[in-house]
Design a protein around this motif. Structure first.
Motif, PDB file in Angstrom:
ATOM      1  N   THR A   1      -3.755  21.935   4.249  1.00 52.50           N
ATOM      2  CA  THR A   1      -4.793  21.108   3.626  1.00 52.50           C
ATOM      3  C   THR A   1      -6.167  21.597   4.048  1.00 52.50           C
ATOM      4  N   ASN A   2      -7.139  21.333   3.189  1.00 52.87           N
ATOM      5  CA  ASN A   2      -8.536  21.650   3.482  1.00 52.87           C
ATOM      6  C   ASN A   2      -9.322  20.360   3.657  1.00 52.87           C
ATOM      7  N   ILE A   3     -10.348  20.449   4.470  1.00 55.47           N
ATOM      8  CA  ILE A   3     -11.179  19.262   4.694  1.00 55.47           C
ATOM      9  C   ILE A   3     -12.654  19.638   4.602  1.00 55.47           C
ATOM     10  N   GLY A   4     -13.403  18.851   3.840  1.00 57.57           N
ATOM     11  CA  GLY A   4     -14.861  19.026   3.783  1.00 57.57           C
ATOM     12  C   GLY A   4     -15.501  17.680   4.071  1.00 57.57           C
ATOM     13  N   PRO A   5     -15.815  17.413   5.346  1.00 52.59           N
ATOM     14  CA  PRO A   5     -16.305  16.077   5.699  1.00 52.59           C
ATOM     15  C   PRO A   5     -17.819  15.930   5.529  1.00 52.59           C
ATOM     16  N   GLU A   6     -18.228  15.014   4.641  1.00 48.69           N
ATOM     17  CA  GLU A   6     -19.653  14.672   4.550  1.00 48.69           C
ATOM     18  C   GLU A   6     -19.935  13.673   5.665  1.00 48.69           C
ATOM     19  N   GLN A   7     -20.936  13.961   6.479  1.00 48.76           N
ATOM     20  CA  GLN A   7     -21.185  13.170   7.683  1.00 48.76           C
ATOM     21  C   GLN A   7     -22.512  12.428   7.575  1.00 48.76           C
TER      22      GLN A   7
ATOM     23  N   MET B   1     -25.150  15.290   6.441  1.00 46.95           N
ATOM     24  CA  MET B   1     -24.903  16.736   6.359  1.00 46.95           C
ATOM     25  C   MET B   1     -23.482  16.948   5.858  1.00 46.95           C
ATOM     26  N   ALA B   2     -23.256  18.060   5.178  1.00 51.72           N
ATOM     27  CA  ALA B   2     -21.888  18.425   4.797  1.00 51.72           C
ATOM     28  C   ALA B   2     -21.703  19.920   4.978  1.00 51.72           C
ATOM     29  N   PRO B   3     -20.586  20.312   5.547  1.00 50.68           N
ATOM     30  CA  PRO B   3     -20.253  21.733   5.648  1.00 50.68           C
ATOM     31  C   PRO B   3     -19.446  22.167   4.429  1.00 50.68           C
ATOM     32  N   VAL B   4     -19.256  23.445   4.268  1.00 48.32           N
ATOM     33  CA  VAL B   4     -18.283  23.946   3.299  1.00 48.32           C
ATOM     34  C   VAL B   4     -16.893  23.636   3.868  1.00 48.32           C
ATOM     35  N   TYR B   5     -15.979  23.291   2.987  1.00 44.28           N
ATOM     36  CA  TYR B   5     -14.657  22.879   3.484  1.00 44.28           C
ATOM     37  C   TYR B   5     -13.922  24.025   4.189  1.00 44.28           C
ATOM     38  N   GLU B   6     -13.046  23.628   5.095  1.00 43.38           N
ATOM     39  CA  GLU B   6     -12.239  24.583   5.877  1.00 43.38           C
ATOM     40  C   GLU B   6     -10.830  24.020   6.020  1.00 43.38           C
TER      41      GLU B   6
ATOM     42  N   ASN C   1     -14.177  12.205   3.686  1.00 42.62           N
ATOM     43  CA  ASN C   1     -13.286  13.339   3.893  1.00 42.62           C
ATOM     44  C   ASN C   1     -12.813  13.891   2.557  1.00 42.62           C
ATOM     45  N   ASN C   2     -13.397  14.997   2.130  1.00 43.94           N
ATOM     46  CA  ASN C   2     -12.922  15.668   0.924  1.00 43.94           C
ATOM     47  C   ASN C   2     -11.689  16.464   1.308  1.00 43.94           C
ATOM     48  N   TRP C   3     -10.612  16.255   0.565  1.00 40.38           N
ATOM     49  CA  TRP C   3      -9.308  16.733   1.004  1.00 40.38           C
ATOM     50  C   TRP C   3      -8.551  17.356  -0.157  1.00 40.38           C
ATOM     51  N   SER C   4      -7.928  18.495   0.087  1.00 40.56           N
ATOM     52  CA  SER C   4      -7.084  19.110  -0.942  1.00 40.56           C
ATOM     53  C   SER C   4      -5.944  19.862  -0.269  1.00 40.56           C
ATOM     54  N   MET C   5      -4.967  20.270  -1.086  1.00 36.75           N
ATOM     55  CA  MET C   5      -3.851  21.074  -0.578  1.00 36.75           C
ATOM     56  C   MET C   5      -3.963  22.453  -1.210  1.00 36.75           C
TER      57      MET C   5
ATOM     58  N   GLU D   1      -4.417  29.241  -3.841  1.00 38.49           N
ATOM     59  CA  GLU D   1      -4.306  28.329  -4.987  1.00 38.49           C
ATOM     60  C   GLU D   1      -4.529  26.883  -4.540  1.00 38.49           C
ATOM     61  N   ASN D   2      -5.505  26.220  -5.166  1.00 35.43           N
ATOM     62  CA  ASN D   2      -5.751  24.806  -4.885  1.00 35.43           C
ATOM     63  C   ASN D   2      -4.772  23.974  -5.711  1.00 35.43           C
ATOM     64  N   LEU D   3      -3.847  23.283  -5.063  1.00 29.74           N
ATOM     65  CA  LEU D   3      -2.788  22.567  -5.772  1.00 29.74           C
ATOM     66  C   LEU D   3      -3.304  21.324  -6.475  1.00 29.74           C
TER      67      LEU D   3
ATOM     68  N   ASP E   1     -16.781  10.860 -15.122  1.00 29.37           N
ATOM     69  CA  ASP E   1     -17.907  10.429 -14.288  1.00 29.37           C
ATOM     70  C   ASP E   1     -17.401  10.212 -12.858  1.00 29.37           C
ATOM     71  N   ARG E   2     -18.324   9.868 -11.939  1.00 25.01           N
ATOM     72  CA  ARG E   2     -17.919   9.583 -10.565  1.00 25.01           C
ATOM     73  C   ARG E   2     -17.812   8.086 -10.352  1.00 25.01           C
ATOM     74  N   ASN E   3     -17.152   7.704  -9.272  1.00 22.56           N
ATOM     75  CA  ASN E   3     -17.140   6.299  -8.891  1.00 22.56           C
ATOM     76  C   ASN E   3     -17.401   6.246  -7.396  1.00 22.56           C
TER      77      ASN E   3
ATOM     78  N   GLY F   1     -12.646  16.052  -9.235  1.00 24.07           N
ATOM     79  CA  GLY F   1     -12.597  17.379  -9.868  1.00 24.07           C
ATOM     80  C   GLY F   1     -11.431  18.233  -9.451  1.00 24.07           C
ATOM     81  N   ASN F   2     -11.350  18.558  -8.154  1.00 22.68           N
ATOM     82  CA  ASN F   2     -10.221  19.383  -7.699  1.00 22.68           C
ATOM     83  C   ASN F   2      -9.838  19.024  -6.266  1.00 22.68           C
ATOM     84  N   LYS F   3     -10.189  17.801  -5.878  1.00 27.69           N
ATOM     85  CA  LYS F   3      -9.928  17.330  -4.510  1.00 27.69           C
ATOM     86  C   LYS F   3     -10.022  15.810  -4.517  1.00 27.69           C
ATOM     87  N   PHE F   4      -9.486  15.195  -3.491  1.00 29.76           N
ATOM     88  CA  PHE F   4      -9.705  13.767  -3.301  1.00 29.76           C
ATOM     89  C   PHE F   4     -10.785  13.565  -2.254  1.00 29.76           C
ATOM     90  N   GLU F   5     -11.553  12.508  -2.450  1.00 36.61           N
ATOM     91  CA  GLU F   5     -12.571  12.158  -1.465  1.00 36.61           C
ATOM     92  C   GLU F   5     -12.169  10.832  -0.832  1.00 36.61           C
ATOM     93  N   PHE F   6     -11.775  10.893   0.420  1.00 32.02           N
ATOM     94  CA  PHE F   6     -11.364   9.704   1.183  1.00 32.02           C
ATOM     95  C   PHE F   6     -12.647   9.157   1.798  1.00 32.02           C
TER      96      PHE F   6
HETATM   97  P1  ADP Z   1     -19.808  16.356  -4.166  1.00 30.22           P
HETATM   98  O1  ADP Z   1     -18.888  15.473  -3.427  1.00 30.22           O
HETATM   99  O2  ADP Z   1     -21.203  15.834  -4.212  1.00 30.22           O
HETATM  100  O3  ADP Z   1     -19.262  16.832  -5.465  1.00 30.22           O
HETATM  101  P2  ADP Z   1     -19.184  18.925  -3.194  1.00 30.22           P
HETATM  102  O4  ADP Z   1     -18.296  19.144  -4.337  1.00 30.22           O
HETATM  103  O5  ADP Z   1     -20.080  20.024  -2.790  1.00 30.22           O
HETATM  104  O6  ADP Z   1     -20.055  17.646  -3.327  1.00 30.22           O
HETATM  105  O7  ADP Z   1     -18.246  18.564  -2.010  1.00 30.22           O
HETATM  106  C1  ADP Z   1     -18.565  17.847  -0.900  1.00 30.22           C
HETATM  107  C2  ADP Z   1     -17.655  18.367   0.178  1.00 30.22           C
HETATM  108  O8  ADP Z   1     -16.364  18.623  -0.384  1.00 30.22           O
HETATM  109  C3  ADP Z   1     -18.116  19.689   0.761  1.00 30.22           C
HETATM  110  O9  ADP Z   1     -17.861  19.652   2.142  1.00 30.22           O
HETATM  111  C4  ADP Z   1     -17.247  20.672   0.044  1.00 30.22           C
HETATM  112  O10 ADP Z   1     -17.093  21.869   0.771  1.00 30.22           O
HETATM  113  C5  ADP Z   1     -15.953  19.909  -0.011  1.00 30.22           C
HETATM  114  N1  ADP Z   1     -14.989  20.471  -0.966  1.00 30.22           N
HETATM  115  C6  ADP Z   1     -15.226  21.118  -2.123  1.00 30.22           C
HETATM  116  N2  ADP Z   1     -14.067  21.567  -2.657  1.00 30.22           N
HETATM  117  C7  ADP Z   1     -13.064  21.182  -1.820  1.00 30.22           C
HETATM  118  C8  ADP Z   1     -11.648  21.342  -1.800  1.00 30.22           C
HETATM  119  N3  ADP Z   1     -11.003  21.981  -2.767  1.00 30.22           N
HETATM  120  N4  ADP Z   1     -10.978  20.809  -0.766  1.00 30.22           N
HETATM  121  C9  ADP Z   1     -11.599  20.148   0.224  1.00 30.22           C
HETATM  122  N5  ADP Z   1     -12.911  19.973   0.257  1.00 30.22           N
HETATM  123  C10 ADP Z   1     -13.647  20.476  -0.734  1.00 30.22           C
END
Ligand code: ADP
Ligand code: MG
Length: 714
Positions: free
Chosen positions: A215-221, A299-304, A348-352, A358-360, A459-461, A470-475
């Motif tokens: 899984t990948n995590i991109g935490p907006e803090q 702040m938000a990092p690129v996901y890892e 917590n932006n989260w994906s597999m 490949e992003n599942l 749209d967003r909620n 779009g291609n991930k869940f945001e917890f």
């Molecule tokens: P927003 O939530 O405003 O659309 P972003 O798409 O840039 O903003 O994403 C916010 C956070 O989600 C960032 O940390 C970004 O790296 C992370 N993110 C983007 N794509 C993925 C992914 N496939 N899996 C996990 N985190 C992701």
């Protein structure tokens, strides 16, 4: 001048110290400078050792003890070349913070000489005296042994301080009996469980090449920064991390002028330093902006990969705290530092994803025709629905209780937002195979000089606790101060459970039997669609609707934590090898215990401040009023203040009694319940009366920096 006035004068004269050397230390030049990453590994390790280590880091090969001495030697050479004199095993005990104990490299060799030593064993295993970390009953205090074990997947880094450098090794922390005593080990186990089950599903879809799913995590803090000279004058901010008193500021967030506003010089200076420091540690800090509340930022990092990103988030929080000090600021990571204005979360932006990249959770252009995507999507939906109570429990603590359910953050009801496009596909799927996907189209702005914008299909909620984006869940319901590990452990386990159930069914079908697949997916939709909600999660109607749907609504930590002790919880964590029954029980106990301890700290701090700071201010003011002559207005004011002072004395008394009674509760669970029922309400009364006094007592007699100062003067 009062201490508050002195602080404000200092703030007024504060100038940002410009560090001109930023030109020499820009982005790419410094990125990863403090990390024993791939480049440093290549430079400091012999080729075969390097290759083997990389394969382990990439999860392709188990850990090979034969190479550790060579790796340790390279690590030491690299660290010493950067001025390191000490090393530490860095871990995440169940306190919610990180822990470290430093050892110097030096070993005496006789003759008054010393030698720098760092063996493979020093790298791989440590044994801090671990008796005082919370173990939830796994260990008695006299059984002190606990071991730290190097986590190769998370990069070794340097902590560079003004007076020296410490080599820092991320580790897991286990007891003498082999039970996890930290947040990291269960997270890594949950990751492996999810990966295993996801691969079974992928194989059915004829993917024979991926060797790993993670899984990948991109935490907006989100966080607050306030001036330190003011904040240090508030015992509540120092001890509880939030204000226990404070009348509303005449101006709050109602003008919405802070959100994405231009960033003030002083805060931007902090953010510049922060980004540079994070880049040096290989943390891909990406986005920064002003948040909704005054003095609130994000702040938000690129996901890892989650194993790295969750460690990095701990470093982000501690680096923010450290750098804030250098800028005469206090860093507030509490979920609700100020009543009446927005609190902070961690999204917590989260994906597999597979090791092939490949992003599942990527729906592609035609989600309705992307059977594999739909299978993974529905596995998440089922996991979140079936284990909603566990997911709620994973984000429950005293701090987040102030946030969840207020009209600024998702409610305590766990639901999923998919967006109109996927909602439509899921509706179709409920009845059979889905045949079309809605399109976003484009946006014409009616001005020839402006471009035509492609529009997202959805749209967003921002009110949903768990939203597809779009291609991930945001917890989004996670608290700002929470370590990422635990909520992600629970989510991974819930999804692993679903993937396993799905794989069990798929493996009874022929590969390529898409009609059979459709039946399975339709059944998942039917059984779990109650968790899907597209509307406003803040609205009262949703609470009523959720109750009709039978969704759990655990409002407080005390309502939420029992979910960790059910037979179902024990079964799912044990089945996937994430937590043994004893380990789970320990975690539940630690959560209860922590809730009660935080409650006592806040109650005691409230009593202390009310008695020794606020009541004396009221009494002094009454003294001044008594010498102010006998006008009718003064008499009325005197009576009002005197009445409030009396009510404050009574409220203090009531809080003390309630806290005392809680102390005598029969169990920690009963004690926690007493906080919800009587201690917190009593504390609120003390605050209400004190806040009323704040609006009447002469400003120069008021001992505490006020909201209008903390939130706006910096
Ligand atoms: P927003 O939530 O405003 O659309 P972003 O798409 O840039 O903003 O994403 C916010 C956070 O989600 C960032 O940390 C970004 O790296 C992370 N993110 C983007 N794509 C993925 C992914 N496939 N899996 C996990 N985190 C992701
Ligand atoms: Mg976002």
């Amino acid at each position: 001048m009062t201490a508050r006035q002195t602080a404000i004068e200092a703030i007024a004269n504060h100038r940002v110290a410009s560090t001109q050397d930023y030109l020499e230390h820009a982005g790419a030049d410094i990125y990863g400078e403090y990390v024993f990453g791939e480049a440093a590994q290549r430079q400091y390790l012999a080729k075969p050792i390097f290759r083997k280590l990389r394969r382990t880091i990439d999860g392709l090969e188990p850990f090979d003890p034969a190479i550790v001495d060579a790796v340790a030697h390279g690590v030491k050479e690299w660290a010493m070349a950067h001025g390191a004199t000490h090393y530490t095993h860095w871990f995440v005990p169940m306190t919610g913070s990180t822990a470290e104990k430093h050892d110097s490299f030096l070993s005496p060799v006789g003759d008054g000489q010393t030698l720098a030593e760092f063996s493979g064993r020093n790298l791989v295993q440590g044994e801090p005296d671990a008796s005082s970390f919370p173990s939830g009953g796994i260990r008695a205090t006299f059984e002190a042994r606990g071991y730290t074990a190097w986590d190769v997947t998370s990069p070794i880094f340097l902590q560079v301080e003004p007076n020296g450098v410490t080599l820092t090794i991320p580790t897991g922390f286990v007891s003498y009996t082999g039970e996890a005593l930290d947040h990291k080990i269960p997270m890594l186990r949950s990751q492996e469980a999810l990966g295993r089950e996801a691969l079974r599903v992928l194989r059915w879809f004829d993917n024979t090449t991926a060797s790993r799913v993670f899984t990948n995590i991109g935490p907006e803090q989100e966080y607050f920064l306030v001036d330190r000279r003011l904040a240090e004058q508030r015992p509540d901010l120092v001890l509880a991390g939030r204000t226990l008193f404070g009348a509303p500021s005449p101006k709050g967030q109602e003008l919405e002028d802070q959100y994405f506003g231009s960033i003030r010089e002083r805060m931007l200076a902090f953010m510049m330093d922060l980004d540079r420091e994070l880049w040096r540690m290989g943390i891909p800090s990406k986005t920064r902006h002003n948040e909704v509340a005054p003095a609130q930022f994000e702040m938000a990092p690129v996901y890892e990969a989650t194993s790295v990103g969750s460690d990095h988030n701990m470093v982000v929080m501690s680096t923010m705290r450290r750098l804030a000090r250098q800028h005469d600021l206090m860093f507030l990571i509490h979920e609700k530092p100020f009543a009446g204005i927005n609190g902070s979360g961690k999204h917590n932006n989260w994906s597999m994803a597979t090791d092939e990249g490949e992003n599942l959770l990527d729906p592609g252009h035609d989600p309705h025709a992307n059977a594999q995507f739909l299978a993974f999507l529905l596995a998440v939906i089922r996991g979140v629905n079936v284990h909603a109570d566990l997911i709620r429990a994973s984000i429950a603590d005293a701090g987040n209780d102030h946030r969840l359910g207020a009209n600024e953050a998702p409610p305590a009801i766990v639901s999923i937002f998919l967006g109109s496009q996927l909602e439509d596909v899921i509706d179709q799927l409920e009845k059979g195979a889905a045949s079309a996907s809605k399109r976003g189209g484009s946006l014409e702005l009616g001005v020839t000089s402006l471009p035509i914008l492609p529009r997202d299909a959805t749209d967003r909620n921002r009110t949903s606790p768990f939203a597809f984006t779009g291609n991930k869940f945001e917890f989004r319901a996670v608290g700002s101060s929470a370590p990422i590990y635990w909520p992600q452990t629970v989510l991974n386990t819930a999804v692993a459970d679903s993937l396993a159930a799905l794989a069990d069914e798929l493996e009874t079908l022929e590969q390529g039997d898409f009609a059979g697949l459709t039946n399975i997916l339709s059944a998942i939709v039917k059984a779990n669609k109650q968790v899907l909600f597209e509307g406003n999660n803040y609205a009262d109607e949703w609470h009523a609707e959720a109750a009709r749907r039978g969704l759990p609504n655990n409002r407080t930590t005390v309502d939420a934590l029992p979910a960790l002790s059910t037979a179902r919880a024990k079964k799912v964590f044990a089945q996937f090898g994430v937590l043994s029954e004893r380990e789970l029980e320990a975690r539940a106990e630690i959560n209860w215990d922590r809730y009660v301890k935080v409650g006592h700290i806040e109650a005691s701090c409230t009593l202390d401040m009310a008695r020794t700071l606020i009541l004396p201010a009221a009494v002094r003011y009454l003294g001044e009023l008594s010498g102010a002559g006998a006008s009718k207005g003064v008499a009325t004011l005197t009576a009002t203040v005197a009445d409030l002072a009396d009510r404050l004395v009574a409220a203090i008394d009531a809080l003390e009694k309630a806290q005392g009674a809680a102390h005598h509760a029969a169990s920690v669970h009963a004690e926690a319940g007493a906080f919800v029922e009587s201690v917190i309400p009593a504390q609120n009364v003390v605050r209400e009366v004190a806040d009323a006094l704040e609006t009447l007592v002469a400003d120069d007699l008021w001992p505490l920096p006020k909201y209008r100062e903390l939130l706006f003067q910096y």
